[in-house]
Motif scaffolding. Sequence first.
Motif, PDB file in Angstrom:
ATOM      1  N   ILE A 125      13.761   2.782  -4.725  1.00 43.96           N
ATOM      2  CA  ILE A 125      12.534   2.376  -3.722  1.00 43.96           C
ATOM      3  C   ILE A 125      11.743   1.217  -4.448  1.00 43.96           C
ATOM      4  N   GLY A 126      11.562   1.636  -5.866  1.00 48.35           N
ATOM      5  CA  GLY A 126      10.655   0.439  -6.502  1.00 48.35           C
ATOM      6  C   GLY A 126      11.589  -0.856  -6.505  1.00 48.35           C
ATOM      7  N   ALA A 146       3.055  -1.687 -10.830  1.00 52.64           N
ATOM      8  CA  ALA A 146       1.652  -1.395 -10.560  1.00 52.64           C
ATOM      9  C   ALA A 146       1.409  -2.024  -8.904  1.00 52.64           C
ATOM     10  N   ASN A 147       1.777  -2.943  -8.891  1.00 49.96           N
ATOM     11  CA  ASN A 147       1.978  -3.802  -7.701  1.00 49.96           C
ATOM     12  C   ASN A 147       2.480  -2.976  -6.401  1.00 49.96           C
ATOM     13  N   LEU A 152       3.178   0.897  -2.019  1.00 49.60           N
ATOM     14  CA  LEU A 152       3.615   2.037  -1.412  1.00 49.60           C
ATOM     15  C   LEU A 152       2.421   2.809  -0.686  1.00 49.60           C
ATOM     16  N   THR A 153       1.395   3.234  -1.611  1.00 50.28           N
ATOM     17  CA  THR A 153       0.329   4.168  -1.148  1.00 50.28           C
ATOM     18  C   THR A 153      -0.409   3.288   0.121  1.00 50.28           C
ATOM     19  N   ALA A 159       2.896   7.021  -4.473  1.00 49.50           N
ATOM     20  CA  ALA A 159       3.384   6.024  -5.607  1.00 49.50           C
ATOM     21  C   ALA A 159       4.712   6.633  -6.631  1.00 49.50           C
ATOM     22  N   GLU A 160       4.881   7.786  -6.328  1.00 50.62           N
ATOM     23  CA  GLU A 160       6.144   8.509  -7.324  1.00 50.62           C
ATOM     24  C   GLU A 160       7.244   8.344  -6.607  1.00 50.62           C
ATOM     25  N   TYR A 161       7.291   7.880  -5.300  1.00 47.29           N
ATOM     26  CA  TYR A 161       8.610   7.757  -4.505  1.00 47.29           C
ATOM     27  C   TYR A 161       9.165   6.504  -5.056  1.00 47.29           C
ATOM     28  N   ALA A 162       8.560   5.689  -5.950  1.00 47.05           N
ATOM     29  CA  ALA A 162       9.298   4.480  -6.309  1.00 47.05           C
ATOM     30  C   ALA A 162      10.657   4.835  -7.169  1.00 47.05           C
TER      31      ALA A 162
END
Length: 343
Positions: A125-126, A146-147, A152-153, A159-162
Amino acid sequence: MAPAGGASPTPLLHKRTLLKIAGITKYFPVRSGFLQRQTGTVKAVDGVDLEVEAGETLGLVGESGCGKSTLGRSILRLIEPTSGTIEFEGVDITKLSGRRMKSYRAEMQMIFQDPVGSLNPRMSIGDIVAEGLVVHHRGKRAEREANVKGILTRVGLRAEYANRYPHEFSGGQRQRIGIARALALNPKLIVADEPVSALDVSIQSQVLNLLVELKREFNLTYVFVAHNLAVVAYISDRIAVMYLGKIVELSNGLELYSNPLHPYTRALLSSIPDPDPDRQGTPIRLQGDVPSPLNPPSGCHFRTRCPLAKKKGTIEGICAEQEPPLSEKAKGHMVACHFAGEN
């Protein structure tokens, strides 16, 4: 019948035309035989003129096969138009080479209809969300990461879904990922091609509300494609109704609902269920199927199914002989019909 309600029209105090479409056509050749000779032409989009103001949401609505998705993709040159001009901030992007067009692609993004097929299953996903940042050389790796987590948030994901992959998410979550990808480059224009049609009804409103919030927060301009007028009315400032490759009515959303002038628009509106059974009118049933864009009717394309043309006995008269121009019948209310507003 009134709109479903929800998103109030965006006040455009200082109007500035962001997108101007003039005479856009998209024809697909039909080939057959051993030598694959051209035997016909499908006129998917047939001479469309539109202007979209900065900060506005323009809804494109119509039955399946009317050309709205083809028009949306043509705007971004994901499909090359056959003819016409597309001006983005005063620049005709139809004349730009691939290298010059690249810089404009960062300003114009798309949200696709299929939240499954539009995401590469082999990419995290990231990486999916950051792909545009990499292509356009935006920031260093740490800055991009970071972007991506921030975006995502913002769309309602952790954020960890990346580090996860598309198959690990539901349809609604995948569409949020698609929205995050479109937002990553901070575009000015987003074309949303039926972004909620593949989602459960319970999830549709959440995604629509998210799009409304993002528009206000990031000052976005939307071209919102859908076949459901109730969904389009919820989010749109203006609505363009398409039929067989042409715009047949264009108006402010509230005006279109309260005073539809084209018989096709009236039929679409009559099919929307009303929660109050006392207000629910009788649906207008159109006879026959949508004609083939390979061989559309002469004159007004809608005449073969039009209850008004049948009532007036003009199916083979003026409606067959003359194509009605899209003209202004009231302030800001344009319609293509010889008998606009008549019963």
